[in-house]
Design a protein around this motif. Structure first.
Motif, PDB file in Angstrom:
ATOM      1  N   GLN A  48       0.929  -1.254   0.071  1.00 57.86           N
ATOM      2  CA  GLN A  48       0.014   0.047  -0.148  1.00 57.86           C
ATOM      3  C   GLN A  48       0.798   1.319   0.018  1.00 57.86           C
ATOM      4  OE1 GLN A  48      -2.711  -0.654   3.350  1.00 57.86           O
ATOM      5  NE2 GLN A  48      -4.169  -1.924   1.965  1.00 57.86           N
ATOM      6  N   ALA A  49       2.138   1.116  -0.411  1.00 54.56           N
ATOM      7  CA  ALA A  49       3.048   2.382  -0.300  1.00 54.56           C
ATOM      8  C   ALA A  49       2.394   3.539  -1.498  1.00 54.56           C
ATOM      9  CB  ALA A  49       4.402   1.894  -1.172  1.00 54.56           C
ATOM     10  N   ALA A  50       2.643   4.515  -0.972  1.00 52.14           N
ATOM     11  CA  ALA A  50       2.048   5.762  -1.742  1.00 52.14           C
ATOM     12  C   ALA A  50       2.985   5.713  -3.122  1.00 52.14           C
ATOM     13  CB  ALA A  50       2.313   7.091  -0.953  1.00 52.14           C
ATOM     14  N   ASP A  51       4.147   5.259  -3.239  1.00 51.32           N
ATOM     15  CA  ASP A  51       5.014   5.313  -4.614  1.00 51.32           C
ATOM     16  C   ASP A  51       4.675   4.152  -4.971  1.00 51.32           C
ATOM     17  OD1 ASP A  51       7.076   5.742  -6.173  1.00 51.32           O
ATOM     18  OD2 ASP A  51       8.396   4.373  -4.973  1.00 51.32           O
ATOM     19  N   GLU A  52       4.204   4.433  -6.401  1.00 49.74           N
ATOM     20  CA  GLU A  52       3.593   3.259  -7.237  1.00 49.74           C
ATOM     21  C   GLU A  52       4.384   2.338  -7.604  1.00 49.74           C
ATOM     22  OE1 GLU A  52       1.811   3.390 -11.780  1.00 49.74           O
ATOM     23  OE2 GLU A  52       0.923   4.841 -10.397  1.00 49.74           O
ATOM     24  N   ALA A  53       5.613   2.804  -8.057  1.00 52.59           N
ATOM     25  CA  ALA A  53       6.815   2.107  -8.247  1.00 52.59           C
ATOM     26  C   ALA A  53       7.158   0.852  -7.133  1.00 52.59           C
ATOM     27  CB  ALA A  53       8.129   2.637  -8.560  1.00 52.59           C
ATOM     28  N   ALA A  54       7.091   1.537  -5.909  1.00 55.07           N
ATOM     29  CA  ALA A  54       7.509   0.669  -4.708  1.00 55.07           C
ATOM     30  C   ALA A  54       6.400  -0.517  -4.387  1.00 55.07           C
ATOM     31  CB  ALA A  54       7.637   1.461  -3.593  1.00 55.07           C
ATOM     32  N   ALA A  55       5.080   0.163  -4.786  1.00 55.62           N
ATOM     33  CA  ALA A  55       3.991  -0.783  -4.543  1.00 55.62           C
ATOM     34  C   ALA A  55       4.021  -1.965  -5.672  1.00 55.62           C
ATOM     35  CB  ALA A  55       2.804  -0.102  -4.596  1.00 55.62           C
ATOM     36  N   ARG A  56       4.499  -1.521  -6.800  1.00 53.13           N
ATOM     37  CA  ARG A  56       4.483  -2.847  -8.010  1.00 53.13           C
ATOM     38  C   ARG A  56       5.626  -3.541  -7.528  1.00 53.13           C
ATOM     39  NH1 ARG A  56       4.139   0.607 -13.558  1.00 53.13           N
ATOM     40  NH2 ARG A  56       1.952   1.368 -13.309  1.00 53.13           N
ATOM     41  N   GLU A  57       6.596  -3.300  -7.020  1.00 57.49           N
ATOM     42  CA  GLU A  57       7.798  -4.072  -6.810  1.00 57.49           C
ATOM     43  C   GLU A  57       7.253  -4.978  -5.627  1.00 57.49           C
ATOM     44  OE1 GLU A  57      11.498  -2.225  -5.634  1.00 57.49           O
ATOM     45  OE2 GLU A  57      11.335  -1.055  -7.593  1.00 57.49           O
ATOM     46  N   ALA A  58       6.488  -4.544  -4.776  1.00 55.94           N
ATOM     47  CA  ALA A  58       6.089  -5.440  -3.540  1.00 55.94           C
ATOM     48  C   ALA A  58       5.075  -6.457  -4.094  1.00 55.94           C
ATOM     49  CB  ALA A  58       5.272  -4.648  -2.490  1.00 55.94           C
ATOM     50  N   VAL A  59       4.064  -5.992  -5.064  1.00 48.14           N
ATOM     51  CA  VAL A  59       3.316  -6.833  -5.500  1.00 48.14           C
ATOM     52  C   VAL A  59       3.931  -8.002  -6.490  1.00 48.14           C
ATOM     53  CG1 VAL A  59       1.458  -7.141  -7.450  1.00 48.14           C
ATOM     54  CG2 VAL A  59       1.047  -5.268  -5.727  1.00 48.14           C
ATOM     55  N   ASP A  60       4.969  -7.666  -7.272  1.00 47.99           N
ATOM     56  CA  ASP A  60       5.761  -8.799  -7.900  1.00 47.99           C
ATOM     57  C   ASP A  60       6.430  -9.633  -6.908  1.00 47.99           C
ATOM     58  OD1 ASP A  60       5.188  -7.538 -10.223  1.00 47.99           O
ATOM     59  OD2 ASP A  60       7.014  -6.523 -10.532  1.00 47.99           O
ATOM     60  N   ALA A  61       6.977  -9.062  -5.749  1.00 44.28           N
ATOM     61  CA  ALA A  61       7.668  -9.898  -4.766  1.00 44.28           C
ATOM     62  C   ALA A  61       6.542 -10.783  -4.109  1.00 44.28           C
ATOM     63  CB  ALA A  61       8.271  -9.038  -3.677  1.00 44.28           C
ATOM     64  N   LEU A  62       5.512 -10.421  -3.797  1.00 49.67           N
ATOM     65  CA  LEU A  62       4.339 -11.148  -3.295  1.00 49.67           C
ATOM     66  C   LEU A  62       3.903 -12.372  -4.175  1.00 49.67           C
ATOM     67  CD1 LEU A  62       2.193 -11.801  -1.399  1.00 49.67           C
ATOM     68  CD2 LEU A  62       0.606 -10.183  -2.505  1.00 49.67           C
ATOM     69  N   ALA A  63       3.725 -12.099  -5.401  1.00 53.35           N
ATOM     70  CA  ALA A  63       3.432 -13.162  -6.244  1.00 53.35           C
ATOM     71  C   ALA A  63       4.707 -14.133  -6.357  1.00 53.35           C
ATOM     72  CB  ALA A  63       3.286 -12.706  -7.755  1.00 53.35           C
ATOM     73  N   ALA A  64       5.896 -13.601  -6.541  1.00 54.57           N
ATOM     74  CA  ALA A  64       7.067 -14.499  -6.604  1.00 54.57           C
ATOM     75  C   ALA A  64       7.176 -15.476  -5.356  1.00 54.57           C
ATOM     76  CB  ALA A  64       8.359 -13.596  -6.723  1.00 54.57           C
ATOM     77  N   ALA A  65       7.126 -14.790  -4.118  1.00 52.94           N
ATOM     78  CA  ALA A  65       7.220 -15.368  -3.123  1.00 52.94           C
ATOM     79  C   ALA A  65       6.153 -16.731  -2.836  1.00 52.94           C
ATOM     80  CB  ALA A  65       7.112 -14.675  -1.713  1.00 52.94           C
ATOM     81  N   ILE A  66       4.871 -16.403  -3.415  1.00 50.59           N
ATOM     82  CA  ILE A  66       3.909 -17.230  -3.102  1.00 50.59           C
ATOM     83  C   ILE A  66       4.333 -18.558  -4.097  1.00 50.59           C
ATOM     84  CG2 ILE A  66       1.211 -17.735  -3.726  1.00 50.59           C
ATOM     85  CD1 ILE A  66       0.937 -15.153  -2.435  1.00 50.59           C
ATOM     86  N   GLY A  67       4.283 -18.223  -5.434  1.00 55.94           N
ATOM     87  CA  GLY A  67       4.995 -19.206  -6.491  1.00 55.94           C
ATOM     88  C   GLY A  67       6.004 -19.882  -5.947  1.00 55.94           C
ATOM     89  N   GLU A  68       7.027 -19.547  -5.624  1.00 51.93           N
ATOM     90  CA  GLU A  68       8.313 -20.104  -5.182  1.00 51.93           C
ATOM     91  C   GLU A  68       7.730 -21.079  -4.001  1.00 51.93           C
ATOM     92  OE1 GLU A  68      11.087 -17.000  -4.028  1.00 51.93           O
ATOM     93  OE2 GLU A  68      11.415 -16.636  -6.176  1.00 51.93           O
ATOM     94  N   ALA A  69       6.997 -20.581  -2.845  1.00 50.24           N
ATOM     95  CA  ALA A  69       6.544 -21.353  -1.681  1.00 50.24           C
ATOM     96  C   ALA A  69       5.690 -22.724  -2.479  1.00 50.24           C
ATOM     97  CB  ALA A  69       5.704 -20.721  -0.731  1.00 50.24           C
ATOM     98  N   ALA A  70       4.803 -22.457  -3.102  1.00 51.83           N
ATOM     99  CA  ALA A  70       3.953 -23.347  -3.729  1.00 51.83           C
ATOM    100  C   ALA A  70       4.764 -24.549  -4.500  1.00 51.83           C
ATOM    101  CB  ALA A  70       2.911 -22.892  -4.473  1.00 51.83           C
ATOM    102  N   ALA A  71       5.953 -23.946  -5.362  1.00 58.26           N
ATOM    103  CA  ALA A  71       6.592 -25.127  -6.195  1.00 58.26           C
ATOM    104  C   ALA A  71       7.594 -25.760  -5.189  1.00 58.26           C
ATOM    105  CB  ALA A  71       7.707 -24.107  -6.969  1.00 58.26           C
ATOM    106  N   ALA A  72       8.099 -25.185  -4.162  1.00 57.01           N
ATOM    107  CA  ALA A  72       8.924 -26.050  -3.251  1.00 57.01           C
ATOM    108  C   ALA A  72       7.981 -26.916  -2.335  1.00 57.01           C
ATOM    109  CB  ALA A  72       9.512 -24.984  -2.144  1.00 57.01           C
ATOM    110  N   THR A  73       6.963 -26.821  -1.902  1.00 59.32           N
ATOM    111  CA  THR A  73       5.864 -27.475  -1.453  1.00 59.32           C
ATOM    112  C   THR A  73       5.558 -28.688  -2.330  1.00 59.32           C
ATOM    113  OG1 THR A  73       5.161 -26.146   0.137  1.00 59.32           O
ATOM    114  CG2 THR A  73       3.797 -28.118   0.162  1.00 59.32           C
ATOM    115  N   GLY A  74       5.313 -28.298  -3.647  1.00 56.54           N
ATOM    116  CA  GLY A  74       5.159 -29.314  -4.528  1.00 56.54           C
ATOM    117  C   GLY A  74       6.192 -30.282  -4.895  1.00 56.54           C
ATOM    118  N   ALA A  75       7.443 -29.717  -4.599  1.00 53.97           N
ATOM    119  CA  ALA A  75       8.526 -30.606  -4.998  1.00 53.97           C
ATOM    120  C   ALA A  75       8.787 -31.671  -3.830  1.00 53.97           C
ATOM    121  CB  ALA A  75       9.808 -29.848  -5.129  1.00 53.97           C
TER     122      ALA A  75
END
Length: 134
Positions: A48-75
């Motif tokens: 929810q950062a006021a800075d749009e670029a920072a918020a986009r980076e956080a969204v990308d990091a969130l999606a990546a972290a969830i994807g990595e956690a799911a792939a690691a569990t699936g493995a």
């Protein structure tokens, strides 16, 4: 072969600040809702950062972290004692399933922000409805 017509369609009203997650069964079969909620909760200030670029980076990091956690569990296939939503659902149906479920993993994350979408985004939203007031 799966077709787009087989996909679930969900309609919901989102408000400014809401975090939206869309994920394949490769995510949802391996991670409980509580794990997804914790990943989001850890990142709320950045999302929810006021800075749009920072918020986009956080969204990308969130999606990546969830994807990595799911792939690691699936493995971790066949690992006895590893709780997963898929194993829990199988148990409810009378089946035994151990470990993670290896599958394709895809995550789309976003945060609802106030104001019009950034330049060029409106045409990429496809069939998503843009409402500029509540």
């Amino acid at each position: 072969m799966e077709q787009a017509a087989d996909a679930d369609e969900v309609r919901a009203t989102a408000r400014v600040g809401d975090v939206l997650l869309v994920a394949t069964d490769g995510v949802l079969d391996n991670l409980f809702d509580s794990a997804l909620q914790m990943e989001v909760a850890r990142r709320v200030p950045q999302l929810q950062a006021a800075d749009e670029a920072a918020a986009r980076e956080a969204v990308d990091a969130l999606a990546a972290a969830i994807g990595e956690a799911a792939a690691a569990t699936g493995a971790r296939e066949d690992e006895e004692g590893l709780p997963t939503p898929f194993a829990a659902a199988a148990a409810q149906e009378g089946y035994t399933f151990h470990g993670g479920k290896r599958d394709d993993v895809a995550v789309l994350a976003g945060v609802v922000r106030a104001g019009p979408p950034p330049a060029g985004l409106r045409r990429r939203l496809g069939n998503l409805e843009y409402v500029d007031s509540y």
